[in-house]
Design an enzyme around this catalytic site. Structure first.
Site, PDB file in Angstrom:
ATOM      1  N   GLU A  87      -5.849 -11.083  -1.604  1.00 16.72           N
ATOM      2  CA  GLU A  87      -6.684 -10.953  -0.395  1.00 16.72           C
ATOM      3  C   GLU A  87      -8.162 -10.959  -0.767  1.00 16.72           C
ATOM      4  OE1 GLU A  87      -5.362  -7.672   2.071  1.00 16.72           O
ATOM      5  OE2 GLU A  87      -3.269  -8.010   1.552  1.00 16.72           O
ATOM      6  N   GLU A  92       0.798  -1.237   0.000  1.00 16.93           N
ATOM      7  CA  GLU A  92       0.000   0.000   0.000  1.00 16.93           C
ATOM      8  C   GLU A  92       0.825   1.278   0.000  1.00 16.93           C
ATOM      9  OE1 GLU A  92      -2.740  -0.429   3.278  1.00 16.93           O
ATOM     10  OE2 GLU A  92      -3.647  -2.223   2.426  1.00 16.93           O
TER      11      GLU A  92
HETATM   12  C1  XIL Z   1      -6.275  -7.240   8.207  1.00 16.00           C
HETATM   13  C2  XIL Z   1      -6.477  -8.494   9.054  1.00 16.00           C
HETATM   14  O1  XIL Z   1      -7.341  -9.359   8.368  1.00 16.00           O
HETATM   15  C3  XIL Z   1      -7.052  -8.126  10.397  1.00 16.00           C
HETATM   16  O2  XIL Z   1      -7.120  -9.271  11.255  1.00 16.00           O
HETATM   17  C4  XIL Z   1      -6.184  -7.067  11.042  1.00 16.00           C
HETATM   18  O3  XIL Z   1      -6.753  -6.688  12.259  1.00 16.00           O
HETATM   19  C5  XIL Z   1      -6.038  -5.870  10.120  1.00 16.00           C
HETATM   20  O4  XIL Z   1      -5.505  -6.277   8.893  1.00 16.00           O
HETATM   21  N1  XIL Z   1      -5.107  -5.214   3.673  1.00 16.00           N
HETATM   22  C6  XIL Z   1      -4.049  -5.988   4.078  1.00 16.00           C
HETATM   23  C7  XIL Z   1      -4.235  -6.967   5.180  1.00 16.00           C
HETATM   24  O5  XIL Z   1      -2.992  -5.947   3.435  1.00 16.00           O
HETATM   25  O6  XIL Z   1      -3.058  -7.152   5.925  1.00 16.00           O
HETATM   26  C8  XIL Z   1      -5.354  -6.555   6.103  1.00 16.00           C
HETATM   27  O7  XIL Z   1      -5.565  -7.602   7.049  1.00 16.00           O
HETATM   28  C9  XIL Z   1      -6.614  -6.274   5.317  1.00 16.00           C
HETATM   29  C10 XIL Z   1      -6.395  -5.154   4.334  1.00 16.00           C
END
Ligand code: XIL
Length: 402
Positions: A290, A185
């Site tokens: 994701e 990001e």
């Molecule tokens: C999220 C996790 O799923 C949660 O458990 C945590 O509290 C916050 O982060 N983008 C990303 C991930 O790159 O690392 C994030 O994961 C979701 C958004």
């Protein structure tokens, strides 16, 4: 203990107005989608899912398929979840265990228990193991950017902290973790560089430096750039410029990760097409890193997945606390089929599709951007049973070996 609300460097709560209007737009788009999509690839019977073929088998000729996993699953406390992961997936990402605040909570202290359990789980089950993530502005403690007196570190000192972290963490799992989300990001929605503490402390070559250190730590590891909303043209163009700059600097980027925290109506298939084509033209691979699909009414404006975003709790924002209506289950199934059709169509450039979670109960979307909602973004329900969306995904596989 490590609530993600607690430790963000950039807390930018962005509660946006008119929830009623947003909800109406959302429902209209969901129904429009339901009306337009072809029912051809959607299993019709909600009570009898026919998920006979594991996802990893169905897509073996296209890409590896995975899930983000949590501590309870990899340590076997969640027996059912662990069994589902090993049955369905051949690659795993750690949902949190390798983030800076978990693995390196204070100066000089590394905490490898959870990340070792994650890597051991992947090795034991012969999975492709992904490292997420080295350099990010969220879930990173403040001390990283400060000296002992709380003053901001200068460039050289911050680079030394970065190098120590990357060498230690990547080095520990050398040869076992196949690829790393080196930087997560780094871009704003308009494609410019995000003003993170890394950017401010080091300058815009912090991304190059992170990749160089990761390569030094494990020359065989694949190195990735990972971000969300890359399907929107301005941010996608920013990613293209960033990758080109890295390539000019002699850095080998193996793949770009599209987080793909998707909505029912965003991104469109056309946006995905353009994105995969643009990234393929750079000579890099693409990972869907994701994946989930948010069926709940949007509680904030925009399409981003910034973990610092917060929406207000309201009844309208959590319309299905008991169960997702059948009509929405079917709409979700059609949406997933549309997504997988475009992923399969681009399988020549896509190496991996990873869901951000396994069953709906574990999804981060139950708590983001609004805490305490009941969300339904994945292919398995709260009891880890297959949803009808699983069938619709399997139906898109190039050669389903049943
Ligand atoms: C999220 C996790 O799923 C949660 O458990 C945590 O509290 C916050 O982060 N983008 C990303 C991930 O790159 O690392 C994030 O994961 C979701 C958004």
């Amino acid at each position: 203990m490590r609530s993600w609300s607690g430790r963000l460097i950039e807390i930018s709560a962005r509660v946006e107005g008119s929830f009623a209007a947003l909800r109406m737009t959302h429902l209209l788009s969901a129904f429009a989608l339901a009306a337009c999509s072809s029912p051809r690839n959607v299993a019709g019977n909600l009570s009898e899912p026919t998920a006979a073929t594991p996802l990893k088998t169905a897509f073996a000729d296209a890409f590896v398929i995975g899930a983000a996993v949590n501590d309870r699953q990899v340590t076997g406390k969640d027996v059912r979840g662990a069994a589902l992961i090993t049955a369905q997936f051949n690659t795993v990402s750690p949902e949190n265990a390798l983030k800076w605040e978990w693995v390196h909570p204070s100066r000089g202290t590394y905490h490898f228990g959870p990340s070792d359990a994650f890597v051991d789980f992947g090795v034991k089950h012969n999975m492709t193991i992904i490292g997420h993530t080295l350099i990010w502005h969220s879930q990173v403690p403040r001390w990283v950017f400060e000296d002992a007196n709380g003053k901001p570190l200068g460039r050289d000192a911050l680079l030394a902290v970065m190098r120590d972290h990357i060498m230690t963490v990547v080095g520990r799992y050398k040869g076992r973790i196949k690829g790393w989300d080196v930087v997560n990001e780094a871009l704003n929605e308009d494609g410019t560089m995000r003003q993170t503490p890394w950017f401010k402390g080091i300058g815009d070559d912090y991304v190059v430096k992170a990749f160089e250190y990761a390569h030094e730590a494990d020359p065989s590891a694949e190195l990735y750039y990972n971000d969300y909303s890359l399907e929107n043209a301005p941010k996608r163009n920013g990613a293209v410029r960033l990758i080109q700059a890295l390539q000019r600097a002699g850095v080998k980027v193996a793949a770009i990760g599209s987080q793909s925290h998707d909505k029912m109506d965003w991104p469109t298939v056309v946006q995905y097409d353009s994105t995969f084509n643009a990234f393929a033209a750079l000579g890099v691979r693409v990972n869907i890193t994701e994946l989930d699909v948010d069926v709940l009414p949007p509680a904030v404006r925009g399409q981003g997945a910034d973990v610092a975003t917060r929406g207000a709790v309201s009844r309208a924002s959590n319309p299905w606390p008991a169960a997702l209506p059948d009509s929405m289950q079917r709409a979700l199934a059609r949406r997933y089929a549309d997504l997988f059709r475009v992923f399969v169509a681009h399988r020549d450039v896509i190496d991996r599709v990873t869901f951000w979670g396994v069953g709906d109960g574990d999804s981060w979307l139950n708590n983001w951007p609004v805490p305490g909602r009941t969300s339904y973004p994945l292919l398995f329900d709260r009891q880890d049973r297959p949803k009808v969306a699983l069938d619709s995904v399997l139906a898109t596989a190039p050669a389903v070996r049943r």
